[in-house]
Design a protein around this motif. Structure first.
Motif, PDB file in Angstrom:
ATOM      1  N   LEU A  86       0.841  -1.207   0.000  1.00 32.11           N
ATOM      2  CA  LEU A  86       0.000   0.000   0.000  1.00 32.11           C
ATOM      3  C   LEU A  86       0.868   1.247   0.000  1.00 32.11           C
ATOM      4  CD1 LEU A  86      -2.548  -0.970   2.800  1.00 32.11           C
ATOM      5  CD2 LEU A  86      -2.883  -1.127   0.312  1.00 32.11           C
ATOM      6  N   ARG A  87       0.384   2.279  -0.668  1.00 29.82           N
ATOM      7  CA  ARG A  87       1.015   3.578  -0.608  1.00 29.82           C
ATOM      8  C   ARG A  87      -0.014   4.598  -0.111  1.00 29.82           C
ATOM      9  NH1 ARG A  87       2.543   7.554  -4.582  1.00 29.82           N
ATOM     10  NH2 ARG A  87       1.395   8.815  -3.073  1.00 29.82           N
ATOM     11  N   GLY A  88       0.444   5.801   0.254  1.00 31.70           N
ATOM     12  CA  GLY A  88      -0.453   6.872   0.685  1.00 31.70           C
ATOM     13  C   GLY A  88       0.385   7.869   1.465  1.00 31.70           C
TER      14      GLY A  88
ATOM     15  N   PHE B 297       2.520  13.016   4.706  1.00 36.02           N
ATOM     16  CA  PHE B 297       3.216  14.316   4.614  1.00 36.02           C
ATOM     17  C   PHE B 297       3.342  14.605   3.128  1.00 36.02           C
ATOM     18  CE2 PHE B 297       4.543  12.241   8.506  1.00 36.02           C
ATOM     19  CZ  PHE B 297       4.403  13.248   9.452  1.00 36.02           C
ATOM     20  N   LYS B 298       2.643  15.613   2.641  1.00 30.54           N
ATOM     21  CA  LYS B 298       2.610  15.860   1.199  1.00 30.54           C
ATOM     22  C   LYS B 298       3.440  17.086   0.819  1.00 30.54           C
ATOM     23  CE  LYS B 298       0.935  13.788  -1.295  1.00 30.54           C
ATOM     24  NZ  LYS B 298       1.532  12.535  -1.881  1.00 30.54           N
ATOM     25  N   PRO B 299       4.364  16.906  -0.108  1.00 31.10           N
ATOM     26  CA  PRO B 299       5.103  18.072  -0.611  1.00 31.10           C
ATOM     27  C   PRO B 299       4.262  18.732  -1.700  1.00 31.10           C
ATOM     28  CG  PRO B 299       5.954  16.038  -1.609  1.00 31.10           C
ATOM     29  CD  PRO B 299       4.746  15.659  -0.803  1.00 31.10           C
TER      30      PRO B 299
ATOM     31  N   ILE C  96      10.393   3.838   3.590  1.00 34.49           N
ATOM     32  CA  ILE C  96      10.429   5.301   3.612  1.00 34.49           C
ATOM     33  C   ILE C  96      10.556   5.813   2.186  1.00 34.49           C
ATOM     34  CG2 ILE C  96      11.743   7.305   4.430  1.00 34.49           C
ATOM     35  CD1 ILE C  96      13.018   5.187   6.503  1.00 34.49           C
ATOM     36  N   GLN C  97       9.580   6.584   1.745  1.00 37.31           N
ATOM     37  CA  GLN C  97       9.677   7.169   0.399  1.00 37.31           C
ATOM     38  C   GLN C  97      10.368   8.530   0.495  1.00 37.31           C
ATOM     39  OE1 GLN C  97       6.132   6.871  -2.038  1.00 37.31           O
ATOM     40  NE2 GLN C  97       6.433   8.930  -2.834  1.00 37.31           N
ATOM     41  N   ILE C  98      11.369   8.720  -0.383  1.00 32.50           N
ATOM     42  CA  ILE C  98      11.964  10.055  -0.540  1.00 32.50           C
ATOM     43  C   ILE C  98      11.463  10.538  -1.893  1.00 32.50           C
ATOM     44  CG2 ILE C  98      14.099  11.406  -0.737  1.00 32.50           C
ATOM     45  CD1 ILE C  98      13.910  10.211   2.033  1.00 32.50           C
ATOM     46  N   GLY C  99      10.754  11.651  -1.894  1.00 27.16           N
ATOM     47  CA  GLY C  99      10.078  12.112  -3.097  1.00 27.16           C
ATOM     48  C   GLY C  99      11.011  12.813  -4.076  1.00 27.16           C
ATOM     49  N   ALA C 100      10.466  13.042  -5.274  1.00 28.66           N
ATOM     50  CA  ALA C 100      11.231  13.668  -6.352  1.00 28.66           C
ATOM     51  C   ALA C 100      11.839  14.996  -5.913  1.00 28.66           C
ATOM     52  CB  ALA C 100      10.310  13.884  -7.549  1.00 28.66           C
ATOM     53  N   ARG C 101      11.060  15.772  -5.168  1.00 28.76           N
ATOM     54  CA  ARG C 101      11.534  17.115  -4.780  1.00 28.76           C
ATOM     55  C   ARG C 101      12.644  17.064  -3.741  1.00 28.76           C
ATOM     56  NH1 ARG C 101       6.910  16.428  -6.324  1.00 28.76           N
ATOM     57  NH2 ARG C 101       5.924  17.762  -7.884  1.00 28.76           N
ATOM     58  N   ASN C 102      12.769  15.940  -3.086  1.00 32.26           N
ATOM     59  CA  ASN C 102      13.817  15.797  -2.063  1.00 32.26           C
ATOM     60  C   ASN C 102      14.957  14.890  -2.508  1.00 32.26           C
ATOM     61  OD1 ASN C 102      13.463  17.343   0.338  1.00 32.26           O
ATOM     62  ND2 ASN C 102      11.602  16.185   0.754  1.00 32.26           N
TER      63      ASN C 102
ATOM     64  N   LEU D 219      13.379   5.569  -3.389  1.00 32.46           N
ATOM     65  CA  LEU D 219      13.924   6.868  -3.806  1.00 32.46           C
ATOM     66  C   LEU D 219      13.401   7.231  -5.191  1.00 32.46           C
ATOM     67  CD1 LEU D 219      15.983   9.215  -3.374  1.00 32.46           C
ATOM     68  CD2 LEU D 219      17.684   7.752  -4.491  1.00 32.46           C
ATOM     69  N   LYS D 220      12.647   8.323  -5.263  1.00 33.07           N
ATOM     70  CA  LYS D 220      12.091   8.746  -6.552  1.00 33.07           C
ATOM     71  C   LYS D 220      13.051   9.693  -7.264  1.00 33.07           C
ATOM     72  CE  LYS D 220       7.591   8.512  -6.895  1.00 33.07           C
ATOM     73  NZ  LYS D 220       6.166   8.902  -6.827  1.00 33.07           N
ATOM     74  N   ARG D 221      13.037   9.604  -8.575  1.00 34.47           N
ATOM     75  CA  ARG D 221      13.942  10.433  -9.371  1.00 34.47           C
ATOM     76  C   ARG D 221      13.478  11.886  -9.363  1.00 34.47           C
ATOM     77  NH1 ARG D 221      14.880   9.639 -15.859  1.00 34.47           N
ATOM     78  NH2 ARG D 221      16.537  11.172 -16.129  1.00 34.47           N
TER      79      ARG D 221
ATOM     80  N   GLU E 176      11.385   5.588 -11.166  1.00 36.46           N
ATOM     81  CA  GLU E 176      11.242   6.584 -12.237  1.00 36.46           C
ATOM     82  C   GLU E 176       9.816   7.112 -12.194  1.00 36.46           C
ATOM     83  OE1 GLU E 176      12.612   8.383 -14.544  1.00 36.46           O
ATOM     84  OE2 GLU E 176      10.763   8.872 -15.609  1.00 36.46           O
ATOM     85  N   ARG E 177       9.666   8.438 -12.126  1.00 34.59           N
ATOM     86  CA  ARG E 177       8.329   9.024 -11.977  1.00 34.59           C
ATOM     87  C   ARG E 177       8.080  10.166 -12.970  1.00 34.59           C
ATOM     88  NH1 ARG E 177       8.148  14.029 -11.499  1.00 34.59           N
ATOM     89  NH2 ARG E 177       6.651  14.207  -9.782  1.00 34.59           N
ATOM     90  N   GLY E 178       8.887  10.182 -14.044  1.00 29.35           N
ATOM     91  CA  GLY E 178       8.674  11.221 -15.046  1.00 29.35           C
ATOM     92  C   GLY E 178       9.552  12.421 -14.802  1.00 29.35           C
TER      93      GLY E 178
HETATM   94  C1  PEP Z   1       3.914  10.847  -4.482  1.00 31.71           C
HETATM   95  O1  PEP Z   1       4.303   9.695  -4.740  1.00 31.71           O
HETATM   96  O2  PEP Z   1       2.823  11.088  -3.944  1.00 31.71           O
HETATM   97  C2  PEP Z   1       4.738  11.991  -4.879  1.00 31.71           C
HETATM   98  C3  PEP Z   1       4.598  13.189  -4.316  1.00 31.71           C
HETATM   99  O3  PEP Z   1       5.591  11.676  -5.863  1.00 31.71           O
HETATM  100  P1  PEP Z   1       6.806  12.525  -6.490  1.00 31.71           P
HETATM  101  O4  PEP Z   1       7.755  12.777  -5.372  1.00 31.71           O
HETATM  102  O5  PEP Z   1       7.347  11.583  -7.515  1.00 31.71           O
HETATM  103  O6  PEP Z   1       6.234  13.762  -7.086  1.00 31.71           O
END
Ligand code: PEP
Ligand code: MN
Length: 350
Positions: A138-140, A143-145, A194-200, A219-221, A249-251
């Motif tokens: 599951l994802r969700g 803390f939203k950037p 732990i997800q590290i988002g694209a912006r971080n 780790l997202k690109r 990879e997230r675009g």
């Molecule tokens: C997300 O997965 O909700 C997200 C904010 O992704 P990204 O960091 O790739 O924009």
């Protein structure tokens, strides 16, 4: 970083390759010899033999000094800027476990869930849909950037509690984003990854903290990160001792005016060639359009991705974030059924 005559000299890592019949004591002896020089040792067990990466050297390090140690086959210089994440150091694919779900093995991993945890009812509804469709994780976001400070910022710790309840209810492990040091402490406590988002992606102090965490890191690109920058960010995490890194990879940002981002699927075989880390694809953020999620998921499987991460919402038009790219649980279920064929064609299974 030293410069000489316009040529960048990179700090060279030494890789010590142990003999196939080296004993655990000999491996320990080599690690002790490395640490006695005030250097860091990274033991990397492989299918054939153990390799030990050496980092922390301030200047040139003569690999020969390690070759005389018992059990050592050879000591070689690694000149890539990314070292511990490179295939040179570890030839076989890494499998990273999120909870009890292996990521990077023969089975493709399906991660699904809302962009943001909005309420207990919303999260549990979507979570049950993911489980019933055959999803694995599951994802969700709690803390939203967000681009705008006026947009929904996430439920914070309450969101993490809801995610933990969704895990109890469905038996599926959870991954959620940490946006700073404080949220990382909390995410490490509640979540399975732990997800590290694209912006971080290049928030180096956050990467180092994630490298000291006891949970795997997704780790997202970054939005405009090169492959080298992406792998160097993974290297930050691994260099601190956390080897459980999954790339995503997230675009990336282009001039495209028909999708939110451009999903750069070329990066998948490129990563596979030079790194042992697993890589997932996020066609939700990669396209920003819900009708593009299924076709790009197929494409991700075809190019060798280890799985996909998909935004799912039971009422996308009322989602507090990323509604236009979210699909309904029933669409997710249909997509999973469809992906089975593509997985098989790619020599994988779901
Ligand atoms: C997300 O997965 O909700 C997200 C904010 O992704 P990204 O960091 O790739 O924009
Ligand atoms: Mn999102």
């Amino acid at each position: 970083m030293r410069r000489s005559g316009g040529v960048r000299l990179r700090i060279v890592l030494v890789l010590i390759v142990m003999r196939q019949d080296a004993t655990p004591e000999q491996v320990k002896g080599v690690i002790a010899a490395i640490e006695a020089r005030d250097l860091s040792a990274h033991a990397i067990p492989g299918a054939q033999r153990t390799a030990i990466g050496v980092t922390g050297n301030k200047g040139a390090l003569e690999p020969g000094v390690f070759e005389a140690l018992p059990g050592v086959l050879e000591a070689i210089r690694v000149s890539h800027p990314y070292k511990l994440v490179s295939r040179e150091v570890k030839p076989d694919d890494s499998i990273v476990r999120i909870g009890d779900v292996p990521v990077g093995g023969p089975r493709l991993v399906l991660i699904g869930g809302p962009c943001a945890v909005e309420s207990r009812e919303q999260m549990l509804t979507v979570a049950r849909g993911i489980r019933d469709a055959g999803g694995h994780i599951l994802r969700g976001g709690a803390f939203k950037p967000r681009t705008s400070p006026y947009s929904f910022q996430g439920l914070g710790e309450e969101g993490l509690r809801i995610l933990a309840d969704a895990r109890t209810e469905t038996g599926l492990p959870v991954v959620t984003e940490a946006v700073d040091m404080e949220s990382l402490d909390l995410v490490e406590r509640y979540a399975d990854a732990i997800q590290i988002g694209a912006r971080n992606m290049q928030n180096f102090s956050l990467l180092k903290r994630a490298g000291r965490a006891k949970k795997p890191v997704l780790l997202k690109r970054g939005l405009s990160a090169t492959l080298e920058e992406f792998l160097m960010s993974a290297e930050y995490v691994v260099s601190q001792g956390n080897y459980d890194v999954i790339l995503c990879e997230r675009g990336v940002r282009t001039f495209s005016d028909y999708s939110r981002n451009t999903l750069d699927l070329t990066v998948v075989p490129a990563v596979k060639q030079i790194s042992h880390l697993p890589i997932l694809v996020d066609p939700s953020h990669g396209t920003g359009r819900r009708d593009k999620v299924a076709p790009l998921s197929r494409a991700a499987v075809a190019v060798g991705a280890d799985g996909v991460i998909i935004e799912v919402h039971h009422d996308p038009d009322r989602a507090l974030s990323d509604g236009p790219q979210s699909i309904k649980p029933e669409t997710f279920a249909a997509m999973v059924a469809d992906l089975r064929k593509f997985a098989e064609a790619a020599g994988r299974r779901l």
